[in-house]
Design a protein around this motif. Structure first.
Motif, PDB file in Angstrom:
ATOM      1  N   TYR A 137       0.850  -1.202  -0.024  1.00 23.26           N
ATOM      2  CA  TYR A 137       0.041  -0.049  -0.254  1.00 23.26           C
ATOM      3  C   TYR A 137       0.904   1.269  -0.140  1.00 23.26           C
ATOM      4  O   TYR A 137       0.217   2.359   0.226  1.00 23.26           O
ATOM      5  N   THR A 174       1.784   4.895  -3.050  1.00 23.05           N
ATOM      6  CA  THR A 174       1.167   6.029  -3.087  1.00 23.05           C
ATOM      7  C   THR A 174       1.878   7.363  -3.145  1.00 23.05           C
ATOM      8  O   THR A 174       2.890   7.313  -2.607  1.00 23.05           O
ATOM      9  N   HIS A 212      -6.044   0.973   5.071  1.00 22.90           N
ATOM     10  CA  HIS A 212      -5.009  -0.152   4.717  1.00 22.90           C
ATOM     11  C   HIS A 212      -4.389  -0.295   6.222  1.00 22.90           C
ATOM     12  O   HIS A 212      -3.590  -1.454   5.944  1.00 22.90           O
TER      13      HIS A 212
END
Lengths: 470, 201
Positions: free
Chosen positions: B29, B32, B41
């Protein structure tokens, strides 16, 4: 002053040399001599830009993309995730905007930030060095103060070239005696962490000393200091000596001529003086250290290759017992299983811990004339190491043995570049963290030295590398 | 940075030691380019199954703990990476305070820079708080930063240590860059001295 001064540790000398402001509340504004930057530093550049602040000393800052770049290609346009691609491509753009030197993808000097710094002579004894990565402790192998910082502090260093710090405590870890055949810096540091625990070094700067440490090559020392953070220590350091100076001399960014002589004189005065006091002392006996393998999900969960998976029931503390039970469940291991009976599905040799030329040579010595029985990757730490290994014919040895020879980068150490294992896949890895999900969801990571990883590759299980050495 | 003065909120017990940054926010995750949106998350591997469904046993999936603003956990919380995604994920979920017997150094520093207060309490008291919170889901803890106190669900008040500088920055929502830039003259003096003493640096 002479005669009255207290004997000082190497850390205290370096600290004292870098004080810009000492505040009465115990904070020191500490000057940063070198700032290393990677593709994850994207956020800090953005924040600096949004606040319209100029990067203070681009001449002291060096960047190399490593975390997000896959190692099966050298083309940034091959990065499938658009955000990852943006972070990798942005570094050179940010570098050009701010004047920071960037060893970009495609440049032979590109590689893992903690490999590139020493390789280029950016890392020097006596300096302070920071980077937005916890494994910055690596550079302490040269007798400097090097530690990892978060993105906010990266922004702070970009803006001011300084950091507010409180003086940490000091711990000396002494390992004396000869290390046995096949025992490497990796085994030493895993043995140390198993002894002091994953939080044992919290709040301390660690200095490694003793004849076993002095006997390590610079590569071995870097491996050792690299994993200081896994023992809780933000920084690890080793006194510079002839091996250090030999490694540094002649590197592109190292001092030369009269400056070298002046630097050397200063460096030779860095080591901890006799009688200097550390807040804590730990000792290990070098000859007792065996090849180490981790069995759990914390780097402290390490045993000798001839040991067994421990029984959580033996833990006295209930939280530790539950933690170990959970770890063994995740790892798919039963208490009492001999480490040598554990088979592996895959091997990864690389990372800022173990991707230097000596690591690759050690793996090649085991791979030579044998065949990998599981998928096995070799990921060199930099383009220069890759070239050097190829010049020595090591790539041929690996290819003949069925290993995959790849481009430089962080790769499977942290799986942020698409290079990850499958759920429940068991990997013998030369990286630094065996955390849950570190190498991909459900992946079972066992930390070992490069020679042990190569031994696992050719035998399909954890095998005492000493048995494969001539 | 968000200011932090007092906080009264639901505390979630996470009865684990060595909670690492990869647990807090798994690296898949981290691709980003934003600092927000990571909260969904947070603790992903422990919180969700393969299909992305909530695991009913995980503390933040249980009733009142879902709205927790305080996390209570075992020793060495936040060990691992220096990536600030870990505090960003906690903050985005709504966690403003973590109570544990001890914290990893880099994570500890990072929390302050993001308006999250890490509080170290003695292990025995943390274990006591964990027991209370497990038995009384939804129980609240009150943090008073100016007074440096933690009031547990049992009404017991503990004081905690925080250095004056960090406390001042938290209460006023200050970041250090502005403060340090005021020292520009001292930094320049240092630089010119070193340029003579250690020119190779």
């Amino acid at each position: 002053m002479a005669g009255s001064a207290q004997p000082r540790t190497m850390f205290e000398k370096i600290w004292a040399n870098h004080i810009v402001v000492d505040r009465p509340d115990g904070y020191t504004l500490l000057y940063v001599d070198r700032h290393l930057i990677h593709d994850g530093s994207y956020f800090a550049f953005q924040r600096l830009k949004s606040r319209n602040i100029k990067l203070r000393r681009p001449d002291l800052s060096f960047g190399t993309p490593d975390h997000y770049m896959p190692t099966d290609t050298r083309r940034k346009e091959d990065i499938t995730n658009p955000n990852s691609r943006r972070m990798v491509t942005s570094l050179a753009i940010h570098g050009a905007e701010t004047g920071v030197t960037v060893f970009d993808i495609g440049d032979r000097r590109n590689g893992i930030v903690h490999v590139v710094g020493p390789e280029q002579g950016i890392t020097l004894p006596g300096i302070t060095l920071v980077c937005g990565d916890s494994h910055t402790s690596t550079h302490g192998a040269f007798g400097c103060l090097a530690f990892g910082i978060g993105s906010s502090e990266v922004t702070h260093v970009m803006a001011t070239q300084c950091l507010w710090q409180k003086k940490p405590k000091t711990m000396r870890i002494t390992v004396d005696g000869h290390l046995g055949k096949g025992i490497t810096g990796k085994d030493v540091i895993l043995a140390i962490i198993a002894k002091i625990g994953a939080a044992g070094g919290t709040g301390y700067v660690l200095e490694y000393a003793g004849s076993a440490i002095r006997g390590l090559s610079m590569e071995g020392r870097m491996t050792l200091c690299n994993m200081s953070i896994e023992g809780g220590g933000r920084a690890g350091m080793i006194a510079p000596d002839d091996a250090t100076y030999q490694f540094v001399a002649g590197r592109p960014y190292a001092p030369k001529g009269a400056e070298w002589d002046a630097a050397l004189a200063r460096w030779q005065a860095l080591p901890t003086e006799d009688g200097a006091v550390f807040d804590r002392e730990v000792t290990l006996n070098g000859p007792d250290i065996a090849p180490m393998v981790t069995f759990g999900t914390s780097p402290e969960d390490a045993v000798a290759v001839d040991g067994v998976v421990p029984d959580p029931a033996a833990a006295t503390d209930v939280v530790k017992r539950e933690g170990l039970t959970r770890a063994l469940q995740y790892m798919g291991l039963r208490p009492g299983t001999p480490i040598g009976d554990i088979s592996v599905d895959r091997v990864f040799i690389g990372s800022c811990t173990n991707s230097r030329i000596e690591d690759i040579r050690a793996a090649a010595a085991i791979a030579k004339g044998r065949k990998a029985v599981v998928p096995s990757w070799i990921v060199p730490g930099s383009g220069i190491i890759k070239e050097q290994a190829e010049a020595e014919g090591l790539d041929r040895i690996f290819k003949d043995a069925g290993f995959e020879w790849r481009e430089a980068g962080c790769s499977m150490c942290l799986g942020m570049n698409g290079e990850i294992g499958r759920p429940e896949e068991r990997i013998a890895s030369t990286s630094n963290r065996n955390f849950v999900g570190r190498q991909g969801k459900g992946v079972r990571t066992h930390l070992v030295s490069p020679a042990m990883a190569a031994a696992a590759a050719v035998t399909g299980r954890f095998t005492d590398v000493r048995r494969l050495l001539d | 940075m968000q200011k932090f003065t007092t906080l009264k909120g639901v505390a979630a017990p996470l009865n684990m030691i060595n909670v690492d940054t990869d647990m807090i926010i798994p690296k898949n995750y981290l691709k980003t380019i934003k600092r927000t949106g990571l909260g969904k998350h947070l603790f992903a591997e422990m919180r969700f199954d393969e299909q992305g469904r909530e695991k009913p046993d995980f503390v933040l999936n249980k009733g009142p703990y879902r709205g927790a603003t305080i996390l209570v956990a075992g020793q060495n919380f936040g060990c691992g990476s220096s990536r600030e995604h870990a505090p960003w994920a906690l903050l985005d979920f709504g966690i403003r305070c973590v109570i544990a017997p001890s914290f990893a150094d880099i994570f500890f520093n990072n929390t302050f820079k993001n308006g999250i207060l890490p509080i170290a309490l003695p292990e025995a008291r943390v274990n006591e708080l964990l027991r209370f919170l497990l038995e009384l889901p939804g129980a609240e803890i009150t943090i008073d930063l100016p007074a440096q106190t933690v009031t547990g669900p049992d009404g017991k008040v503990d004081t905690f240590e925080i250095d004056a500088f960090r406390k001042h920055c938290m209460i006023n929502g200050l970041d250090e860059i502005g403060l340090t830039l005021e020292k520009a003259a001292a930094i320049a003096t240092y630089e010119s001295r070193i340029a003579k003493e250690r020119s190779w640096v």
